[in-house]
Design an enzyme around this catalytic site. Structure first.
Site, PDB file in Angstrom:
ATOM      1  N   ASN A 210      28.680 -18.725  12.454  1.00 40.97           N
ATOM      2  CA  ASN A 210      29.134 -17.836  13.540  1.00 40.97           C
ATOM      3  C   ASN A 210      28.866 -16.399  13.110  1.00 40.97           C
ATOM      4  O   ASN A 210      28.532 -16.159  11.947  1.00 40.97           O
ATOM      5  CB  ASN A 210      30.617 -18.090  13.843  1.00 40.97           C
ATOM      6  CG  ASN A 210      31.467 -17.805  12.624  1.00 40.97           C
ATOM      7  OD1 ASN A 210      31.566 -16.680  12.168  1.00 40.97           O
ATOM      8  ND2 ASN A 210      32.069 -18.845  12.074  1.00 40.97           N
ATOM      9  N   ALA A 275      39.116 -15.419   7.560  1.00 38.70           N
ATOM     10  CA  ALA A 275      37.784 -16.029   7.668  1.00 38.70           C
ATOM     11  C   ALA A 275      37.626 -16.740   9.007  1.00 38.70           C
ATOM     12  O   ALA A 275      38.593 -17.261   9.554  1.00 38.70           O
ATOM     13  CB  ALA A 275      37.584 -17.029   6.532  1.00 38.70           C
ATOM     14  N   ASP A 279      34.938 -24.989  12.426  1.00 42.32           N
ATOM     15  CA  ASP A 279      35.825 -26.134  12.652  1.00 42.32           C
ATOM     16  C   ASP A 279      35.105 -27.463  12.442  1.00 42.32           C
ATOM     17  O   ASP A 279      35.744 -28.477  12.185  1.00 42.32           O
ATOM     18  CB  ASP A 279      36.381 -26.084  14.084  1.00 42.32           C
ATOM     19  CG  ASP A 279      37.334 -24.912  14.260  1.00 42.32           C
ATOM     20  OD1 ASP A 279      38.101 -24.646  13.315  1.00 42.32           O
ATOM     21  OD2 ASP A 279      37.295 -24.252  15.315  1.00 42.32           O
ATOM     22  N   LYS A 289      13.942 -30.593   4.232  1.00 42.96           N
ATOM     23  CA  LYS A 289      13.892 -29.909   5.524  1.00 42.96           C
ATOM     24  C   LYS A 289      13.494 -30.913   6.623  1.00 42.96           C
ATOM     25  O   LYS A 289      12.526 -31.660   6.450  1.00 42.96           O
ATOM     26  CB  LYS A 289      12.854 -28.781   5.429  1.00 42.96           C
ATOM     27  CG  LYS A 289      12.807 -27.928   6.654  1.00 42.96           C
ATOM     28  CD  LYS A 289      11.778 -26.817   6.529  1.00 42.96           C
ATOM     29  CE  LYS A 289      11.572 -26.190   7.880  1.00 42.96           C
ATOM     30  NZ  LYS A 289      10.353 -25.426   7.982  1.00 42.96           N
ATOM     31  N   ASP A 306      41.404 -28.014   8.292  1.00 41.97           N
ATOM     32  CA  ASP A 306      41.988 -26.729   8.700  1.00 41.97           C
ATOM     33  C   ASP A 306      42.751 -26.195   7.478  1.00 41.97           C
ATOM     34  O   ASP A 306      43.812 -26.714   7.131  1.00 41.97           O
ATOM     35  CB  ASP A 306      42.909 -26.909   9.912  1.00 41.97           C
ATOM     36  CG  ASP A 306      43.327 -25.555  10.482  1.00 41.97           C
ATOM     37  OD1 ASP A 306      43.679 -24.649   9.682  1.00 41.97           O
ATOM     38  OD2 ASP A 306      43.289 -25.388  11.715  1.00 41.97           O
ATOM     39  N   ILE A 307      42.170 -25.204   6.839  1.00 46.65           N
ATOM     40  CA  ILE A 307      42.702 -24.714   5.555  1.00 46.65           C
ATOM     41  C   ILE A 307      44.116 -24.176   5.734  1.00 46.65           C
ATOM     42  O   ILE A 307      45.039 -24.500   4.986  1.00 46.65           O
ATOM     43  CB  ILE A 307      41.771 -23.616   4.978  1.00 46.65           C
ATOM     44  CG1 ILE A 307      40.342 -24.148   4.889  1.00 46.65           C
ATOM     45  CG2 ILE A 307      42.277 -23.134   3.624  1.00 46.65           C
ATOM     46  CD1 ILE A 307      39.300 -23.081   4.607  1.00 46.65           C
ATOM     47  N   PHE A 324      44.547 -15.667  11.806  1.00 42.96           N
ATOM     48  CA  PHE A 324      43.883 -14.886  12.841  1.00 42.96           C
ATOM     49  C   PHE A 324      43.579 -15.819  14.004  1.00 42.96           C
ATOM     50  O   PHE A 324      43.324 -17.004  13.791  1.00 42.96           O
ATOM     51  CB  PHE A 324      42.580 -14.264  12.303  1.00 42.96           C
ATOM     52  CG  PHE A 324      42.812 -12.946  11.624  1.00 42.96           C
ATOM     53  CD1 PHE A 324      43.485 -12.892  10.416  1.00 42.96           C
ATOM     54  CD2 PHE A 324      42.376 -11.763  12.208  1.00 42.96           C
ATOM     55  CE1 PHE A 324      43.726 -11.681   9.792  1.00 42.96           C
ATOM     56  CE2 PHE A 324      42.609 -10.541  11.597  1.00 42.96           C
ATOM     57  CZ  PHE A 324      43.290 -10.496  10.382  1.00 42.96           C
ATOM     58  N   LYS A 342      50.625 -24.126  12.937  1.00 44.41           N
ATOM     59  CA  LYS A 342      50.175 -23.990  11.540  1.00 44.41           C
ATOM     60  C   LYS A 342      51.291 -23.467  10.627  1.00 44.41           C
ATOM     61  O   LYS A 342      51.047 -23.197   9.467  1.00 44.41           O
ATOM     62  CB  LYS A 342      48.947 -23.070  11.483  1.00 44.41           C
ATOM     63  CG  LYS A 342      47.765 -23.587  12.301  1.00 44.41           C
ATOM     64  CD  LYS A 342      46.471 -22.865  11.986  1.00 44.41           C
ATOM     65  CE  LYS A 342      45.391 -23.253  12.981  1.00 44.41           C
ATOM     66  NZ  LYS A 342      44.037 -22.942  12.543  1.00 44.41           N
TER      67      LYS A 342
END
Ligand code: C5P
Length: 408
Positions: A210, A275, A279, A289, A306-307, A324, A342
């Site tokens: 991302n 960070a 997901d 490759k 999910d840390i 965040f 969470k």
């Protein structure tokens, strides 16, 4: 360097060849909005002229303790009083010895005795002079007295020798000034910050990611470290340089990040997950490759851990967890749900559709949500200032949860 705006910095130059670099330092400090008052020793003036420093600082340079014009108001005491911080760059072995012994035989050394402001010394000299027991002992004395020492770099020196003795990188000196002007409200705390994107590879040269630049997390790590915390920054791939004085751990995938963050979080009083963790990851990574063919390519994605949810599930007593939430719709609803699910103490929500917010920008527009339902909406601010506001909130929570505190 917003921290320096409006501050008065006294920059003392002593007689080493690195005095020419101090001209650039003065320019950088002035550019960051600080008022810079230069003081030069007699020897410094052999290397660079006061006129150069006067032009760069926009103020007359102080050189002579007995100048009748400038000394009419006991100028050296005035200069010592008005400084928010004093930087000696370059600091020769001679000035370090004088400082350690408390000698005040010229303008600079007199100011150094008279000032109550934080003092930063940036030694630069021949490697043998630097390594000499006398110099090292003097530096120990100064450190013990609370003087901040910005160590010289190793490299080839103007004298032809190799070794430590080269004036530290100017960005480190500027950063030291920022630190000296920051109240040490997080002194002794350990904080883990994550930043940047993760890369999830499906062959050796291709990956899913991302556009996170890492700027918000890096700003948080730098500010926490400026406030005196020991900071571990765990970052995915970014183009940003290591923030000075921060222990930086570079990782690539979400699973690497999970391992690093989990291990470091054990001893941390606060964990800030800034960070943009992917997901999902490709189920398989091809060893070579993947060759193009006429068929479509299907890549199956599987869930990444999910840390933050993992940290929240078995949260350490008193630890502050901050997440965040970057959203494109229903910002507050989604952020509140994440805070609860969470088990977080704070969540910083940003609406990616707003101008000046989110990925890659130097600014951010965030709302800080807490467990009691409180929402603090911040205006569009630099990521540096946003980091300060977030850390103010974390500090307030840390004070509440401190062992021995009965407020929670
Ligand atoms: O659920 P969502 O991904 O929007 O939550 C965002 C928050 O969770 C961020 O603080 C992010 O760092 C963290 N996160 C995580 N592990 C993931 C995904 C997100 O720790 N796999």
């Amino acid at each position: 360097m917003e921290r320096l705006r409006g501050k008065t910095l006294l920059v003392g130059l002593t007689g080493g060849i690195a005095a020419y670099k101090a001209a650039e330092l003065v320019r950088l400090l002035t550019k960051s909005g600080a008022g810079v008052q230069v003081v030069m020793t007699r020897a410094a003036q052999q290397f660079i002229t006061p006129l150069t420093l006067q032009a760069l600082s926009g103020r007359p340079v102080l050189t002579d303790l007995f100048d009748l014009g400038l000394e009419s108001e006991i100028g050296h005491i005035q200069a010592a009083r008005s400084a928010d911080a004093v930087i000696v760059a370059p600091a020769t072995a001679n000035v370090l010895a004088k400082m350690a012994a408390g000698i005040a035989d010229d303008y600079l050394t007199t100011v150094l005795l008279a000032t109550e402001a934080p003092v930063i010394v940036c030694p630069a000299m021949n490697a043998k002079m630097y390594a000499h027991a006398a110099t090292q002992d003097n530096l120990s004395v100064l450190r013990r007295r609370g003087v901040m020492v910005v160590e010289p770099e190793a490299g080839s020196l103007a004298c032809g020798e190799e070794g430590p003795g080269r004036l530290a990188d100017l960005s480190l000196i500027v950063e030291a000034a920022c630190r000296a002007l920051t109240p040490q409200t997080l002194s002794g705390a350990r904080i883990v910050v994550s930043a940047g994107p993760t890369w999830e590879p499906f062959d050796p040269v291709r990956f899913i990611t991302n556009p996170s630049s890492g700027k918000m997390g890096f700003a948080l790590a730098l500010e926490a470290s400026r406030r005196g915390a020991h900071v571990d920054l765990v970052t995915g791939p970014t183009a940003l340089a290591h923030p000075p004085f921060v222990a930086t751990h570079r990782v690539t995938t979400a699973r690497d990040m999970e391992q690093a963050v989990k291990a470091l979080a054990r001893d941390a009083q606060a964990v800030i997950m800034a960070a943009a963790v992917s997901d999902y990851r490709p189920e398989d990574t091809a060893p070579q490759k993947i060759k193009k063919s006429d068929d479509d390519l299907v890549i199956r994605l599987v869930r990444n851990p999910d840390i933050l949810a993992g940290l929240g599930a078995d949260k350490q007593p008193g630890q502050i967890l901050v997440g965040f939430a970057a959203e494109t719709e229903q910002l507050l609803e989604n952020a509140t749900e994440k805070l609860r699910k969470k088990n977080l103490d704070l969540i910083v929500a940003n609406d990616l559709t707003q101008p000046g917010a989110g990925f890659r920008c130097d600014t951010n527009v965030v709302k800080i949500l807490d467990r009691s339902g409180g929402v603090e909406a911040l205006p569009c601010l630099s990521k540096e200032e946003t980091a300060r506001r977030i850390l103010d909130r974390i500090e307030a929570l840390m004070r509440i949860t401190k062992p021995g505190s009965d407020s929670r």
